[in-house]
Design an enzyme around this catalytic site. Structure first.
Site, PDB file in Angstrom:
ATOM      1  N   HIS A 313       0.854  -1.188   0.000  1.00 26.29           N
ATOM      2  CA  HIS A 313       0.000   0.000   0.000  1.00 26.29           C
ATOM      3  C   HIS A 313       0.887   1.233   0.000  1.00 26.29           C
ATOM      4  CE1 HIS A 313      -3.167   2.788   1.205  1.00 26.29           C
ATOM      5  NE2 HIS A 313      -3.994   1.863   0.750  1.00 26.29           N
ATOM      6  N   ASP A 371      -7.915  -5.702   0.466  1.00 25.24           N
ATOM      7  CA  ASP A 371      -8.391  -6.550  -0.623  1.00 25.24           C
ATOM      8  C   ASP A 371      -7.963  -7.993  -0.495  1.00 25.24           C
ATOM      9  OD1 ASP A 371      -9.746  -4.565  -1.976  1.00 25.24           O
ATOM     10  OD2 ASP A 371      -7.892  -3.790  -2.816  1.00 25.24           O
TER      11      ASP A 371
HETATM   12  N1  CMC Z   1       4.018  -7.545  -4.834  1.00 30.52           N
HETATM   13  C1  CMC Z   1       5.350  -7.538  -5.043  1.00 30.52           C
HETATM   14  N2  CMC Z   1       6.126  -6.452  -4.915  1.00 30.52           N
HETATM   15  C2  CMC Z   1       5.515  -5.324  -4.536  1.00 30.52           C
HETATM   16  C3  CMC Z   1       4.139  -5.236  -4.308  1.00 30.52           C
HETATM   17  C4  CMC Z   1       3.385  -6.422  -4.460  1.00 30.52           C
HETATM   18  N3  CMC Z   1       2.054  -6.422  -4.247  1.00 30.52           N
HETATM   19  N4  CMC Z   1       3.801  -3.988  -3.960  1.00 30.52           N
HETATM   20  C5  CMC Z   1       4.941  -3.299  -3.985  1.00 30.52           C
HETATM   21  N5  CMC Z   1       5.981  -4.091  -4.326  1.00 30.52           N
HETATM   22  C6  CMC Z   1       7.401  -3.715  -4.413  1.00 30.52           C
HETATM   23  C7  CMC Z   1       7.685  -2.933  -5.676  1.00 30.52           C
HETATM   24  O1  CMC Z   1       8.090  -3.794  -6.723  1.00 30.52           O
HETATM   25  C8  CMC Z   1       8.780  -2.014  -5.228  1.00 30.52           C
HETATM   26  O2  CMC Z   1       9.969  -2.768  -5.142  1.00 30.52           O
HETATM   27  P1  CMC Z   1      11.416  -2.048  -5.496  1.00 30.52           P
HETATM   28  O3  CMC Z   1      11.553  -0.966  -4.457  1.00 30.52           O
HETATM   29  O4  CMC Z   1      12.383  -3.154  -5.368  1.00 30.52           O
HETATM   30  O5  CMC Z   1      11.269  -1.517  -6.895  1.00 30.52           O
HETATM   31  C9  CMC Z   1       8.379  -1.667  -3.785  1.00 30.52           C
HETATM   32  O6  CMC Z   1       7.632  -2.814  -3.331  1.00 30.52           O
HETATM   33  C10 CMC Z   1       7.545  -0.414  -3.654  1.00 30.52           C
HETATM   34  O7  CMC Z   1       6.435  -0.535  -4.525  1.00 30.52           O
HETATM   35  P2  CMC Z   1       5.776   0.659  -5.329  1.00 30.52           P
HETATM   36  O8  CMC Z   1       5.030   0.095  -6.491  1.00 30.52           O
HETATM   37  O9  CMC Z   1       6.797   1.712  -5.574  1.00 30.52           O
HETATM   38  O10 CMC Z   1       4.779   1.203  -4.228  1.00 30.52           O
HETATM   39  P3  CMC Z   1       3.550   2.149  -4.493  1.00 30.52           P
HETATM   40  O11 CMC Z   1       3.292   2.854  -3.228  1.00 30.52           O
HETATM   41  O12 CMC Z   1       3.731   2.958  -5.737  1.00 30.52           O
HETATM   42  O13 CMC Z   1       2.385   1.082  -4.821  1.00 30.52           O
HETATM   43  C11 CMC Z   1       0.549  -0.385  -4.621  1.00 30.52           C
HETATM   44  C12 CMC Z   1       1.387   0.699  -3.937  1.00 30.52           C
HETATM   45  C13 CMC Z   1      -0.711  -0.653  -3.772  1.00 30.52           C
HETATM   46  C14 CMC Z   1       0.080   0.087  -6.012  1.00 30.52           C
HETATM   47  C15 CMC Z   1       1.396  -1.668  -4.756  1.00 30.52           C
HETATM   48  O14 CMC Z   1       1.791  -2.121  -3.472  1.00 30.52           O
HETATM   49  C16 CMC Z   1       0.666  -2.788  -5.510  1.00 30.52           C
HETATM   50  O15 CMC Z   1       0.700  -2.823  -6.744  1.00 30.52           O
HETATM   51  N6  CMC Z   1       0.003  -3.735  -4.754  1.00 30.52           N
HETATM   52  C17 CMC Z   1      -0.773  -4.756  -5.398  1.00 30.52           C
HETATM   53  C18 CMC Z   1      -2.115  -4.188  -5.786  1.00 30.52           C
HETATM   54  C19 CMC Z   1      -3.017  -3.992  -4.604  1.00 30.52           C
HETATM   55  O16 CMC Z   1      -3.186  -4.879  -3.760  1.00 30.52           O
HETATM   56  N7  CMC Z   1      -3.677  -2.806  -4.540  1.00 30.52           N
HETATM   57  C20 CMC Z   1      -4.663  -2.512  -3.519  1.00 30.52           C
HETATM   58  C21 CMC Z   1      -4.305  -1.345  -2.679  1.00 30.52           C
HETATM   59  S1  CMC Z   1      -5.357  -1.252  -1.224  1.00 30.52           S
HETATM   60  C22 CMC Z   1      -6.926  -0.894  -1.854  1.00 30.52           C
HETATM   61  C23 CMC Z   1      -7.043   0.500  -2.274  1.00 30.52           C
HETATM   62  O17 CMC Z   1      -6.798   1.405  -1.449  1.00 30.52           O
HETATM   63  O18 CMC Z   1      -7.447   0.738  -3.422  1.00 30.52           O
END
Ligand code: CMC
Length: 431
Positions: A313, A371
């Site tokens: 998140h 989720d």
């Molecule tokens: N699985 C594997 N790696 C992950 C994941 C994941 N679900 N989420 C983040 N990472 C890794 C990402 O690859 C990155 O690694 P590195 O620093 O080595 O490049 C690091 O963790 C930081 O990730 P980010 O994408 O820069 O983080 P963000 O804050 O931009 O993204 C997120 C947040 C929710 C989009 C992401 O965690 C994600 O894609 N999660 C899966 C989708 C999900 O479950 N979304 C629901 C969010 S809660 C409901 C809502 O509020 O809508």
């Protein structure tokens, strides 16, 4: 906003004069540096794609402490609201700032529950969609179309119009979501029954048929109500910011909420519950719990493009408090339905166990989000996977409205208009 004694100073290496920037304090949470006059003072913008360090507004509705894993609606912890209140109490709280007393509660419940029916013409509008359309495509259209049906509540600058639109949206969203579902499965629409609770009515419109009486199961009713509470608001997330930005042009409330529905659809946001359940089903097909290790290796491999859906998140760097409550509800629903041995639930628990111990997830502070378990609960209740995000949209509608209304009432409100760092070609002439 309270001005802090602290001031920020911005200096430049090219000899341009320093700039003092005011700092404001919230009630809790990080202070903010006010850069509104920065461009006028320096001719420069700040650069922050994805709003990693930018507060886009001041808000008194919801507060998240991502490190603690805390979520407050109007100051009340989500755990207490989930335990002691129902969804409509939560709606009242989000919209009006305080929990209702008994007469306020009765009035508000009546008001919402007596406006659940939608204009009959909506059915014919709905018929224009293909039966196999994704419910979120249908809902984006239906919610946007509300502005074509309710002309007397479309002036977003008029507080009374906003109040009427708020009640209409909260009351009618369950009806629209259920209609989208019934249309997709080719069953007759079920008209709302106003003597039922908000969640009970929704369950009946979803799963009842005109052929027989539908008896609402109180455990499933409570579970659905809890899903609604947990999804009701979540600060300045992508869809809420979309609603604010869209509404900032002065467009009508229904159009602004339709923009929120469209944004929520994406798999990185509200679409994650659908994506998460699809992921669990895929692993199950691959061989279930025995294949969890192999799947996790793919998740950790940056070249695979696979993410553990329902994990991570932008704000929570600790367990999402909603995920804990959802896991509790999951246990209750599965027990009620005799599905304690549900293989997807066992799979989810195994994935969570491994992820919480694995360095990859620990170092990046990736924890289950809301989720992770909500799809399992909804699937057990009988909600088709394609409709999960629609239910999220139903629940989040109140948050979007509360945030939109807060913005419209804010004297500092302006049309949202981000700037950019231009990296294209300089001016050139057509040959
Ligand atoms: N699985 C594997 N790696 C992950 C994941 C994941 N679900 N989420 C983040 N990472 C890794 C990402 O690859 C990155 O690694 P590195 O620093 O080595 O490049 C690091 O963790 C930081 O990730 P980010 O994408 O820069 O983080 P963000 O804050 O931009 O993204 C997120 C947040 C929710 C989009 C992401 O965690 C994600 O894609 N999660 C899966 C989708 C999900 O479950 N979304 C629901 C969010 S809660 C409901 C809502 O509020 O809508």
């Amino acid at each position: 906003m309270k001005l802090s004694d602290n001031k920020a100073k911005l200096s430049f290496s090219n000899g341009s004069p320093d700039v003092d920037l005011p700092v404001y304090q919230g009630t809790i949470g990080p202070d903010v540096i006010d850069i509104r006059k920065l461009y006028a003072q320096t001719g420069q913008f700040t650069y922050d794609p994805g709003f990693m360090s930018t507060a886009s507004c001041q808000s008194a509705i919801t507060y998240i402490d991502g490190d603690k894993g805390e979520l407050l609606y109007r100051g009340y912890p989500i755990e207490q609201l989930a335990e002691k209140c129902d969804y409509l109490d939560t709606c009242y709280l989000l919209l009006k700032g305080e929990l209702p007393n008994k007469p306020q509660r009765d009035d508000f419940h009546q008001l919402v529950l007596k406006h659940t029916m939608v204009n009959e013409q909506m059915q014919f509008f709905l018929r224009g969609f293909r039966r196999d359309a994704h419910p979120m495509a249908v809902l984006t259209g239906l919610v946007g179309a509300m502005s074509a049906f309710y002309h007397d509540s479309i002036d977003v600058h008029n507080a009374e119009h906003r109040d009427i639109a708020a009640i209409r949206l909260i009351s009618k969203m369950p009806t629209l979501v259920a209609m989208a579902h019934k249309y997709g499965v080719g069953q007759p629409y079920m008209y709302p029954r106003n003597e039922l609770s908000y969640a009970g009515n929704f369950l009946r419109m979803m799963f009842g048929t005109p052929c027989e009486d539908y008896k609402v199961n109180p455990v499933l009713e409570r579970a659905m109500d809890r899903i609604f509470i947990l999804h009701a608001d979540h600060e300045q997330n992508a869809s809420t910011s979309t609603v604010r930005l869209c509404g900032s042009s002065g467009t009508n409330p229904f159009a602004a909420i339709a923009a929120g529905v469209a944004c929520l659809w994406g798999p990185a946001h509200g679409g994650a519950n659908e994506a998460c359940l699809n992921m669990l089903e895929d692993i199950q097909k691959m061989g279930g719990v025995a294949k969890v290790g192999e799947f996790m290796e793919k998740v950790k491999d940056k070249n695979s493009g696979v993410r553990l859906m329902g994990f991570g998140h932008r704000v929570y760097k600790n367990y999402d408090p909603r995920a804990k409550l959802m896991q509790e509800t999951c246990n209750e629903v599965l027990a009620e339905l005799g599905l304690e041995k549900d293989p997807l639930f066992a799979l989810a628990k195994e994935l969570e166990r491994i992820a919480l111990e694995d360095d990859y997830f620990v170092q990046r502070k990736l924890y289950p989000n809301v989720d992770f378990y909500s799809g399992i609960v909804q699937r057990a209740i009988g909600v088709p996977v394609k409709l999960f995000t629609g239910i999220f949209a139903l629940a989040r509608t109140v948050g979007w409205i509360a945030q939109l209304n807060e913005m419209m009432a804010d004297p500092e409100y302006k049309i949202g208009r981000p700037r950019q760092l231009y990296t294209g070609s300089p001016r050139r002439d057509v040959p």
